[in-house]
Design an enzyme around this catalytic site. Structure first.
Site, PDB file in Angstrom:
ATOM      1  N   ASP A 155       9.343 -11.593  11.907  1.00  0.00           N
ATOM      2  CA  ASP A 155       8.141 -12.135  11.730  1.00  0.00           C
ATOM      3  C   ASP A 155       6.857 -11.016  12.120  1.00  0.00           C
ATOM      4  O   ASP A 155       6.577 -10.853  13.300  1.00  0.00           O
ATOM      5  CB  ASP A 155       8.212 -13.296  12.927  1.00  0.00           C
ATOM      6  CG  ASP A 155       6.883 -14.144  12.542  1.00  0.00           C
ATOM      7  OD1 ASP A 155       5.940 -13.438  12.081  1.00  0.00           O
ATOM      8  OD2 ASP A 155       6.835 -15.338  13.187  1.00  0.00           O
ATOM      9  N   LYS A 170      -4.723  -1.179  13.209  1.00  0.00           N
ATOM     10  CA  LYS A 170      -4.418  -1.644  11.897  1.00  0.00           C
ATOM     11  C   LYS A 170      -3.257  -0.719  11.288  1.00  0.00           C
ATOM     12  O   LYS A 170      -2.127  -0.944  10.625  1.00  0.00           O
ATOM     13  CB  LYS A 170      -5.486  -1.925  11.142  1.00  0.00           C
ATOM     14  CG  LYS A 170      -5.266  -2.622   9.689  1.00  0.00           C
ATOM     15  CD  LYS A 170      -4.906  -1.602   8.662  1.00  0.00           C
ATOM     16  CE  LYS A 170      -4.653  -2.238   7.377  1.00  0.00           C
ATOM     17  NZ  LYS A 170      -4.315  -1.419   6.160  1.00  0.00           N
ATOM     18  N   GLU A 207       0.705  -1.184  -0.060  1.00  0.00           N
ATOM     19  CA  GLU A 207      -0.032   0.048   0.056  1.00  0.00           C
ATOM     20  C   GLU A 207       0.659   1.085  -0.087  1.00  0.00           C
ATOM     21  O   GLU A 207       1.467   1.660   1.194  1.00  0.00           O
ATOM     22  CB  GLU A 207      -1.087  -0.065   1.225  1.00  0.00           C
ATOM     23  CG  GLU A 207      -1.978   0.927   1.305  1.00  0.00           C
ATOM     24  CD  GLU A 207      -3.153   0.753   2.252  1.00  0.00           C
ATOM     25  OE1 GLU A 207      -3.736   1.813   2.600  1.00  0.00           O
ATOM     26  OE2 GLU A 207      -2.952  -0.179   3.082  1.00  0.00           O
ATOM     27  N   HIS A 244      -5.491   8.826   0.249  1.00  0.00           N
ATOM     28  CA  HIS A 244      -5.578   7.473  -0.428  1.00  0.00           C
ATOM     29  C   HIS A 244      -5.532   7.664  -2.010  1.00  0.00           C
ATOM     30  O   HIS A 244      -4.746   7.037  -2.634  1.00  0.00           O
ATOM     31  CB  HIS A 244      -6.476   6.280   0.107  1.00  0.00           C
ATOM     32  CG  HIS A 244      -6.185   5.519   1.154  1.00  0.00           C
ATOM     33  ND1 HIS A 244      -5.420   4.663   1.018  1.00  0.00           N
ATOM     34  CD2 HIS A 244      -6.707   5.735   2.415  1.00  0.00           C
ATOM     35  CE1 HIS A 244      -5.327   4.243   2.346  1.00  0.00           C
ATOM     36  NE2 HIS A 244      -6.090   4.613   3.133  1.00  0.00           N
TER      37      HIS A 244
END
Length: 322
Positions: free
Chosen positions: A223, A207, A15, A320
């Site tokens: 990880d 998030k 993104e 965005h």
């Protein structure tokens, strides 16, 4: 600018707007005091789960007597880590959850220095699982231990990093059309407070934090799934899923802080064998794992700041779509 040092951060993510958001926040805060970070702990944990048929009190007493022998038997596995200042820190027998009668665990705490340490921890735990039943019997336990499994825990609340930015609200003048700095600061705090109390908002809020953190974690060969799982569990530690970041606003002074557990490494695994991971760490001037924790946290706070800034001004789609 993190702790008065300038960094170029490698980011791996699908993104592009995440990179742009991190860059905007980094540029803004570099001119306004930078990111301040600290590490509150570096401990990681693992467990040997087993069933116990016998007297629970004698189990604890026998393990206390067996503990020196257990540690001595682990030296072939822990010697190299010990030479780097790490190794086994604590061991204790704990009962499992009330819903699991007769199930116990050997709970072990580790320090793995600059390694994430998963392979080291699992190797030690599996060897402990092999020797535990015999050692308990040898030291007078009245009962029988049956090993179920031995595995590290990706929940690392004692491997904790904090990152903050803070400034007077005047620096926010002009960050939104027709919004004063003081209004921006109040709306910013309210937006974060909503994420502290509303799980629907908190999930999306967190998030956004992991957008920045995951990108640096992946770039350095670490990880990101383990770090995310741990972070979400930490966000739920009070019984309600909450924001990992928080805001204090006293008068005109705003303090925006992120607190998150994070187990990452700068040696072992893919960190040096994968050419892009090695290049990423070189770009960061070969940080220690403690330094990498702070860099990753700053990336997370940067993307969180940019997302909330967009939400309370132009809306998230403006950035965005642009």
């Amino acid at each position: 600018c993190i702790r008065d040092s300038l960094y170029t951060l490698p980011m791996v993510i699908e993104e592009s707007s995440v990179v742009a958001a991190a860059s905007h926040a980094a540029k803004f805060w570099a001119k306004n005091g930078g990111f301040h970070t600290s590490v509150a702990g570096m401990l990681k944990t693992g467990q040997v789960h087993f069933s116990w048929e016998g007297d629970p009190e004698s189990l604890t007493e026998a393990f206390h007597r067996a503990r020196p022998a257990m540690l001595a038997s682990m030296k072939p596995l822990t010697r190299n880590m010990g030479q780097r200042g790490g190794g086994i820190q604590e061991m204790e027998i704990r009962p499992a959850a009330q819903a699991l009668p007769g199930i116990f665990q050997l709970f072990v705490t580790f320090l793995t220095k600059d390694a994430m340490g998963a392979n080291f921890i699992n190797s030690v735990l599996e060897e402990m699982a092999r020797s535990l039943p015999g050692l308990l019997k040898e030291h007078g336990a009245r009962g029988k231990a049956l090993i179920i499994m031995a595995i590290l825990s990706n929940y690392t609340p004692e491997c904790l990093v904090r990152c903050r930015v803070e400034a007077d609200s005047g620096i926010f003048d002009g960050l939104g059309p027709g919004i004063s700095g003081s209004t921006f600061a109040r709306n910013f705090k309210t937006a974060v407070d909503i994420a502290l109390h509303d799980p629907y908002r908190a999930v999306t809020h967190n998030k956004g934090i992991f957008n920045g953190m995951d990108a640096v974690i992946m770039a350095t060969g670490n990880d990101y799934r383990a770090v995310e799982a741990c972070g979400h569990a930490y966000a739920s530690r009070t019984g309600t899923y909450r924001s990992l970041s928080s805001v204090d606003l006293e008068g005109d002074h705003l303090r925006f802080e992120l607190e998150v557990p994070m187990a990452v490494g700068t040696i072992g695994g893919l960190t040096r064998t994968h050419p892009l991971a090695a290049a990423s760490l070189e770009l960061l001037d070969s940080p220690s794992s403690e330094e990498l924790m702070q860099i990753v946290a700053a990336a997370g706070l940067a993307t969180n700041f940019s997302a909330i800034r967009s939400l309370i001004t132009t809306g998230i789609q403006h950035g965005h779509m642009k």
